[in-house]
Design a protein around this motif. Structure first.
Motif, PDB file in Angstrom:
ATOM      1  N   ARG A  44       0.831  -1.210   0.000  1.00 47.60           N
ATOM      2  CA  ARG A  44       0.000   0.000   0.000  1.00 47.60           C
ATOM      3  C   ARG A  44       0.862   1.255   0.000  1.00 47.60           C
ATOM      4  O   ARG A  44       0.625   2.190  -0.751  1.00 47.60           O
ATOM      5  N   THR A  74      -6.740  -4.687   0.281  1.00 46.54           N
ATOM      6  CA  THR A  74      -5.805  -3.582   0.070  1.00 46.54           C
ATOM      7  C   THR A  74      -5.702  -3.251  -1.412  1.00 46.54           C
ATOM      8  O   THR A  74      -5.741  -2.075  -1.800  1.00 46.54           O
ATOM      9  N   ALA A 142      -8.895  -3.369   5.355  1.00 45.45           N
ATOM     10  CA  ALA A 142      -8.971  -4.166   4.125  1.00 45.45           C
ATOM     11  C   ALA A 142     -10.137  -5.154   4.202  1.00 45.45           C
ATOM     12  O   ALA A 142     -10.881  -5.332   3.231  1.00 45.45           O
TER      13      ALA A 142
END
Length: 173
Positions: A44, A74, A142
């Motif tokens: 990320r 994610t 997530a």
């Protein structure tokens, strides 16, 4: 034309999951082997850094054999956080592609590019930091993102979300 050297390519038993190659125009971020919650925070960070500098992001899943739910959430969050066309997802294997479809990750499916793309330079492995509280919160986020996509996902990830909230000491609301 020079033939690219594959001497620096990882072997199947390589401990490196994330690989990066970038220039001024693009970031080529490859996930090789099994992408798990341990890797999604670093993934990320690298993806966001690329997008913030205005570079095109190419997420190469051609060497990826599995993405767990944290990584899938994610990935979905990153793809949906930017305008369509800024991110390409390269050639995921059939098992990973099935997960995208099964979990309703439409924007991720729409971002798939079938033709392979060469990285702008030889990729380098990305060092993995141990998970911190922030990573645990990302993991929770997530799974919440995936849970919001459908009733099936909400049921599927209810236990994970509850466990992560308990671990973080957060209320279930």
């Amino acid at each position: 034309a020079e033939t690219p050297s594959h001497e620096s390519s990882p072997t199947d038993d390589s401990p490196w999951i994330l690989w990066i190659a970038e220039n001024d125009e693009e970031t080529h971020l490859a996930v090789r082997g099994r992408g798990t919650g341990l890797h999604c925070e670093k993934f990320r960070q690298l993806a966001q850094a690329s997008l913030e500098t205005g570079r095109r992001l190419i997420i190469d899943l051609s060497g990826c054999t599995h993405l767990d739910s944290a990584f899938l959430g994610t990935l979905h969050e990153i793809v949906t956080s930017t305008v369509e066309g800024r991110i390409s997802v390269l050639t995921p294997c059939e098992a990973v592609r099935r997960l995208f479809a099964e979990l309703g990750l439409k924007r991720v499916l729409d971002a798939i590019q079938e033709e392979p793309a060469e990285p702008p330079c030889p990729p380098s492995p990305v060092r993995q930091d141990p998970p911190a509280r922030e990573s645990q919160q990302r993991l929770l986020r997530a799974h919440e993102v995936l849970s919001e996509l459908s009733d099936e996902n909400r049921e599927r990830f209810a236990g994970v979300v509850a466990a992560l909230r308990a671990e973080l000491g957060e209320d279930a609301g």
